[in-house]
Design a protein around this motif. Sequence first.
Motif, PDB file in Angstrom:
ATOM      1  N   TYR A 144     118.986  53.883  13.973  1.00  0.00           N
ATOM      2  CA  TYR A 144     118.619  53.070  12.797  1.00  0.00           C
ATOM      3  C   TYR A 144     117.524  51.972  13.050  1.00  0.00           C
ATOM      4  O   TYR A 144     116.582  51.743  12.209  1.00  0.00           O
ATOM      5  CB  TYR A 144     119.809  52.275  12.260  1.00  0.00           C
ATOM      6  CG  TYR A 144     120.934  53.303  12.159  1.00  0.00           C
ATOM      7  CD1 TYR A 144     121.116  54.167  10.992  1.00  0.00           C
ATOM      8  CD2 TYR A 144     122.148  53.481  13.170  1.00  0.00           C
ATOM      9  CE1 TYR A 144     122.212  55.106  10.671  1.00  0.00           C
ATOM     10  CE2 TYR A 144     123.192  54.178  12.919  1.00  0.00           C
ATOM     11  CZ  TYR A 144     123.052  55.009  11.662  1.00  0.00           C
ATOM     12  OH  TYR A 144     124.218  55.620  11.594  1.00  0.00           O
ATOM     13  N   ILE A 166     127.063  55.651   7.102  1.00  0.00           N
ATOM     14  CA  ILE A 166     127.228  54.262   6.552  1.00  0.00           C
ATOM     15  C   ILE A 166     127.588  53.382   7.424  1.00  0.00           C
ATOM     16  O   ILE A 166     127.092  52.026   7.392  1.00  0.00           O
ATOM     17  CB  ILE A 166     127.706  54.387   5.216  1.00  0.00           C
ATOM     18  CG1 ILE A 166     127.180  55.378   4.111  1.00  0.00           C
ATOM     19  CG2 ILE A 166     128.259  53.031   4.635  1.00  0.00           C
ATOM     20  CD1 ILE A 166     126.016  54.900   3.640  1.00  0.00           C
ATOM     21  N   ALA A 167     128.670  53.583   8.245  1.00  0.00           N
ATOM     22  CA  ALA A 167     129.316  52.626   9.028  1.00  0.00           C
ATOM     23  C   ALA A 167     128.205  52.091  10.195  1.00  0.00           C
ATOM     24  O   ALA A 167     128.160  50.886  10.524  1.00  0.00           O
ATOM     25  CB  ALA A 167     130.674  53.028   9.669  1.00  0.00           C
ATOM     26  N   GLN A 170     125.588  50.137   8.764  1.00  0.00           N
ATOM     27  CA  GLN A 170     125.975  48.715   8.621  1.00  0.00           C
ATOM     28  C   GLN A 170     126.002  47.815   9.886  1.00  0.00           C
ATOM     29  O   GLN A 170     125.481  46.695  10.024  1.00  0.00           O
ATOM     30  CB  GLN A 170     127.409  48.658   7.732  1.00  0.00           C
ATOM     31  CG  GLN A 170     127.239  49.115   6.238  1.00  0.00           C
ATOM     32  CD  GLN A 170     128.799  49.405   6.016  1.00  0.00           C
ATOM     33  OE1 GLN A 170     129.826  49.683   6.681  1.00  0.00           O
ATOM     34  NE2 GLN A 170     128.995  48.963   4.571  1.00  0.00           N
ATOM     35  N   GLU A 175     121.269  47.496   4.843  1.00  0.00           N
ATOM     36  CA  GLU A 175     121.919  47.756   3.699  1.00  0.00           C
ATOM     37  C   GLU A 175     122.275  49.047   3.595  1.00  0.00           C
ATOM     38  O   GLU A 175     121.795  50.000   4.191  1.00  0.00           O
ATOM     39  CB  GLU A 175     121.206  47.040   2.565  1.00  0.00           C
ATOM     40  CG  GLU A 175     120.836  45.736   2.526  1.00  0.00           C
ATOM     41  CD  GLU A 175     120.172  45.227   1.218  1.00  0.00           C
ATOM     42  OE1 GLU A 175     120.463  45.463   0.124  1.00  0.00           O
ATOM     43  OE2 GLU A 175     119.068  44.482   1.478  1.00  0.00           O
ATOM     44  N   THR A 176     123.200  49.429   2.711  1.00  0.00           N
ATOM     45  CA  THR A 176     123.613  51.064   2.665  1.00  0.00           C
ATOM     46  C   THR A 176     123.990  51.347   1.093  1.00  0.00           C
ATOM     47  O   THR A 176     124.409  50.696   0.436  1.00  0.00           O
ATOM     48  CB  THR A 176     125.054  51.051   3.520  1.00  0.00           C
ATOM     49  OG1 THR A 176     126.283  50.050   2.984  1.00  0.00           O
ATOM     50  CG2 THR A 176     124.602  51.012   4.926  1.00  0.00           C
ATOM     51  N   SER A 190     136.436  50.136   6.504  1.00  0.00           N
ATOM     52  CA  SER A 190     135.159  49.480   6.458  1.00  0.00           C
ATOM     53  C   SER A 190     134.531  48.624   5.390  1.00  0.00           C
ATOM     54  O   SER A 190     135.013  48.870   4.368  1.00  0.00           O
ATOM     55  CB  SER A 190     134.215  50.709   6.874  1.00  0.00           C
ATOM     56  OG  SER A 190     134.600  51.330   7.944  1.00  0.00           O
ATOM     57  N   PRO A 191     133.640  47.853   5.833  1.00  0.00           N
ATOM     58  CA  PRO A 191     133.055  47.084   4.492  1.00  0.00           C
ATOM     59  C   PRO A 191     132.657  48.051   3.592  1.00  0.00           C
ATOM     60  O   PRO A 191     131.950  49.105   4.080  1.00  0.00           O
ATOM     61  CB  PRO A 191     131.753  46.470   5.322  1.00  0.00           C
ATOM     62  CG  PRO A 191     132.292  46.235   6.460  1.00  0.00           C
ATOM     63  CD  PRO A 191     133.155  47.674   7.238  1.00  0.00           C
ATOM     64  N   PRO A 193     130.077  49.685   1.073  1.00  0.00           N
ATOM     65  CA  PRO A 193     128.463  50.010   1.039  1.00  0.00           C
ATOM     66  C   PRO A 193     127.969  48.997  -0.065  1.00  0.00           C
ATOM     67  O   PRO A 193     128.574  48.664  -0.990  1.00  0.00           O
ATOM     68  CB  PRO A 193     128.446  51.370   0.516  1.00  0.00           C
ATOM     69  CG  PRO A 193     129.646  52.100   0.732  1.00  0.00           C
ATOM     70  CD  PRO A 193     130.881  51.026   0.454  1.00  0.00           C
ATOM     71  N   THR A 194     126.661  48.761   0.252  1.00  0.00           N
ATOM     72  CA  THR A 194     125.859  47.740  -0.815  1.00  0.00           C
ATOM     73  C   THR A 194     125.935  48.464  -2.043  1.00  0.00           C
ATOM     74  O   THR A 194     125.917  47.695  -2.865  1.00  0.00           O
ATOM     75  CB  THR A 194     124.407  47.581  -0.070  1.00  0.00           C
ATOM     76  OG1 THR A 194     124.403  47.072   1.249  1.00  0.00           O
ATOM     77  CG2 THR A 194     124.008  46.374  -0.793  1.00  0.00           C
TER      78      THR A 194
END
Length: 207
Positions: A144, A166-167, A170, A175-176, A190-191, A193-194
């Motif tokens: 990334y 995605i994780a 992040q 941003e995802t 997990s947080p 996704p955006t």
Amino acid sequence: MLCVFDVNETLLDLSAIDATIGGPELRREWFGLAIHTVLTVTATGGYQDFAGIAGAAAVEVAARHGREVDLAKVAAGLRSLPAHPDVEPGLAKLRENGHTLVALTNSPLATAEAQLQNAGLAPLLDRIFSAEQVGRLKPAPEPYRQVVAAYPGERALMIAAHDWDIAGAQAAGLETALLTRPGVHPLPGSPAPTYTASTLPELAKLL
């Protein structure tokens, strides 16, 4: 915005090789084993060529079911996967809206270039990146970060149909956007996704 796309399953439809692998269930088992191997190799600090991982997983899954698999046919099938129906109009809309579009895949660069060219998507992308170039597989941060470093100052958005991708993005500070293709859900714990969208044209509207 810099839109960074995963390739297999996000842009390209793996179901096209069901007959080669032995049907949809074996194809899902094969790809799941390949990703499990990727995650294990990455978590333990190593690197292996993704094409090699995919081939070994195909042989293993075939053996589990008393079958044989032609790896040359699997490789040829992977290089000629079609795009999901929403992909070309979605990419075209994102380009029309002024976004920079690149691909980032665990596949070797030569494979990714052939895949995207054969699917007719290469002309819609500004650049293709491979984890091979940094010797680390996603979801390690290095793949990334190489993309972000190539476009300094741009907001970077990772778009994938994989919760683990995605994780990883992040954790690397991107941003995802989770593309919720059938059976795809956010990673528990997990947080969020955006963005979350079921198709690329839908995502283009959100952006």
